[in-house]
Motif scaffolding. Structure first.
Motif, PDB file in Angstrom:
ATOM      1  N   HIS A   1       0.862  -1.173   0.000  1.00  0.00           N
ATOM      2  CA  HIS A   1       0.000   0.000   0.000  1.00  0.00           C
ATOM      3  C   HIS A   1       0.900   1.225   0.000  1.00  0.00           C
TER       4      HIS A   1
ATOM      5  N   ASP B   1      -8.018  10.182   3.376  1.00  0.00           N
ATOM      6  CA  ASP B   1      -8.231   9.222   2.289  1.00  0.00           C
ATOM      7  C   ASP B   1      -7.193   8.106   2.333  1.00  0.00           C
TER       8      ASP B   1
ATOM      9  N   ALA C   1      -7.894   5.803   5.335  1.00  0.00           N
ATOM     10  CA  ALA C   1      -9.080   4.984   5.084  1.00  0.00           C
ATOM     11  C   ALA C   1      -8.781   3.881   4.076  1.00  0.00           C
ATOM     12  N   SER C   2      -8.004   4.203   3.049  1.00  0.00           N
ATOM     13  CA  SER C   2      -7.681   3.195   2.038  1.00  0.00           C
ATOM     14  C   SER C   2      -6.758   2.127   2.602  1.00  0.00           C
TER      15      SER C   2
ATOM     16  N   VAL D   1      -6.878   0.852   5.717  1.00  0.00           N
ATOM     17  CA  VAL D   1      -7.759  -0.099   6.400  1.00  0.00           C
ATOM     18  C   VAL D   1      -8.575  -0.883   5.378  1.00  0.00           C
ATOM     19  N   ARG D   2      -9.027  -0.180   4.351  1.00  0.00           N
ATOM     20  CA  ARG D   2      -9.823  -0.841   3.305  1.00  0.00           C
ATOM     21  C   ARG D   2      -9.000  -1.910   2.586  1.00  0.00           C
ATOM     22  N   ALA D   3      -7.703  -1.663   2.406  1.00  0.00           N
ATOM     23  CA  ALA D   3      -6.843  -2.643   1.739  1.00  0.00           C
ATOM     24  C   ALA D   3      -6.809  -3.955   2.504  1.00  0.00           C
TER      25      ALA D   3
ATOM     26  N   LEU E   1      -9.187  -5.061   4.621  1.00  0.00           N
ATOM     27  CA  LEU E   1     -10.517  -5.672   4.606  1.00  0.00           C
ATOM     28  C   LEU E   1     -10.861  -6.257   3.244  1.00  0.00           C
ATOM     29  N   GLU E   2     -10.486  -5.547   2.180  1.00  0.00           N
ATOM     30  CA  GLU E   2     -10.811  -6.032   0.838  1.00  0.00           C
ATOM     31  C   GLU E   2      -9.920  -7.203   0.425  1.00  0.00           C
ATOM     32  N   THR E   3      -8.680  -7.229   0.934  1.00  0.00           N
ATOM     33  CA  THR E   3      -7.764  -8.314   0.558  1.00  0.00           C
ATOM     34  C   THR E   3      -7.971  -9.558   1.398  1.00  0.00           C
TER      35      THR E   3
ATOM     36  N   HIS F   1      -9.346   5.196  11.817  1.00  0.00           N
ATOM     37  CA  HIS F   1     -10.095   4.399  10.845  1.00  0.00           C
ATOM     38  C   HIS F   1     -10.126   2.922  11.236  1.00  0.00           C
TER      39      HIS F   1
ATOM     40  N   HIS G   1     -13.637   0.699  12.453  1.00  0.00           N
ATOM     41  CA  HIS G   1     -14.004  -0.639  11.973  1.00  0.00           C
ATOM     42  C   HIS G   1     -14.218  -1.586  13.145  1.00  0.00           C
TER      43      HIS G   1
END
Length: 301
Positions: free
Chosen positions: A70, A78, A81-82, A84-86, A88-90, A134, A138
């Motif tokens: 990442h 942004d 947030a991305s 943490v999203r990385a 969760l999405e991975t 962030h 979650h």
């Protein structure tokens, strides 16, 4: 063979080099799945030509582990947030956050520009707060849905933040702020299954080459005291379920030494029961100082 972090999903910021890289590799060796964050900047925070996060992620995968890179700026909403999203999405989950990113712009206070103050406090202090915020949001959602996590946050302070360091007013202030942030986060997030601790590491990295110049010689006894890998075992343990019950603490780690730091707490006290006159307040204060422990020396003083 499984490790103490088997199956856990761990995010490490500033993981392209130095301590962050050592932490990421150590977590992977204990079975964790990694999100390796690094913006790829130089020592002073200016853009660099390489992509160290990808190199570390590739190193982990080559050793049989799981990792994604990442490259976002975690000192922005942004970017955090991305991050943490990385995870969760991975991987579908997030278990541990290691806040480690930082850089230096050292100056004596009278020569310290406002820009250099803002840049260093931004990446160290804001760069801790936003990923923490962030990730915590979650975990709070998970806890409220009845899925209370066994989550861990490890923040990175410094001896400069605990004692001060000449020529590093911006860095010292940011690192001291990280300790206070750790204490607040530990108190606020415990109800959601989140433990928050901080480390004050001493190791050889790009940021400490000058600070530890006198100890950079190759080890003569087979043990490299200043290797960043010496700090990572404590970080991995703090990031695992094995550290249950340990929160709101600050640890100093260097070589083979681990120290529980004991911060501000009441010392000698005098209570008149009413308002002091200035002269008698001074007299009482001097007496109290004579009974108190002397503070540790500021680095470089």
């Amino acid at each position: 063979m499984t490790g103490i972090c088997d199956g856990r999903v761990v995010v490490v910021t500033g993981a392209g080099r130095g301590l962050g890289r050592a932490h990421a590799l150590a977590f992977a060796a204990e079975g964790a799945r990694l999100v390796v964050n690094d913006l790829g900047v130089g020592l002073d925070g200016t853009p660099g030509p390489d992509n160290p996060a990808s190199l570390v992620a590739e190193e982990i995968r080559a050793a049989g582990g799981e990792a994604v890179a990442h490259g976002g700026d975690i000192a922005t909403a942004d970017g955090a947030a991305s991050l943490v999203r990385a995870a969760l999405e991975t991987y579908g989950r997030l278990d541990t956050l290691v806040n480690n990113a930082g850089f230096l712009r050292d100056r004596m206070l009278v020569n310290l520009d406002e820009e250099d103050w803002d840049a260093v406090t931004r990446v160290h202090l804001k760069g801790h707060f936003l990923p923490l915020k962030h990730a915590a949001a979650h975990w709070r959602t998970e806890a409220k849905a009845g899925r209370t996590p066994t989550a861990r946050i490890i923040n990175t302070s410094s001896g400069a933040g605990l004692l001060g360091s000449v020529g590093q007013g911006n860095y010292s202030a940011a690192k001291a702020g990280i300790v206070a942030l750790t204490l607040v986060a530990a108190a606020e997030l415990a109800r959601y299954g989140v433990q928050v601790n901080a480390i004050a590491p001493a190791a050889r990295t790009r940021m400490t080459e000058q600070t530890f110049a006198d100890t950079m010689a190759a080890p003569t006894d087979g043990f490299d005291v200043m290797a960043p890998e010496n700090v990572s075992p404590l970080v991995v343990w703090l990031g695992s379920e094995a550290s249950a019950g340990v929160t709101g603490r600050v640890f100093e780690a260097e070589g083979g030494r681990i120290t529980v730091m004991e911060g501000w707490r009441p010392g000698p006290t005098a209570d008149k029961g009413t308002r002091w006159a200035p002269a008698e307040a001074g007299e009482a204060t001097l007496k109290l100082l004579g009974e108190a422990e002397a503070p540790g020396p500021v680095y470089g003083a």
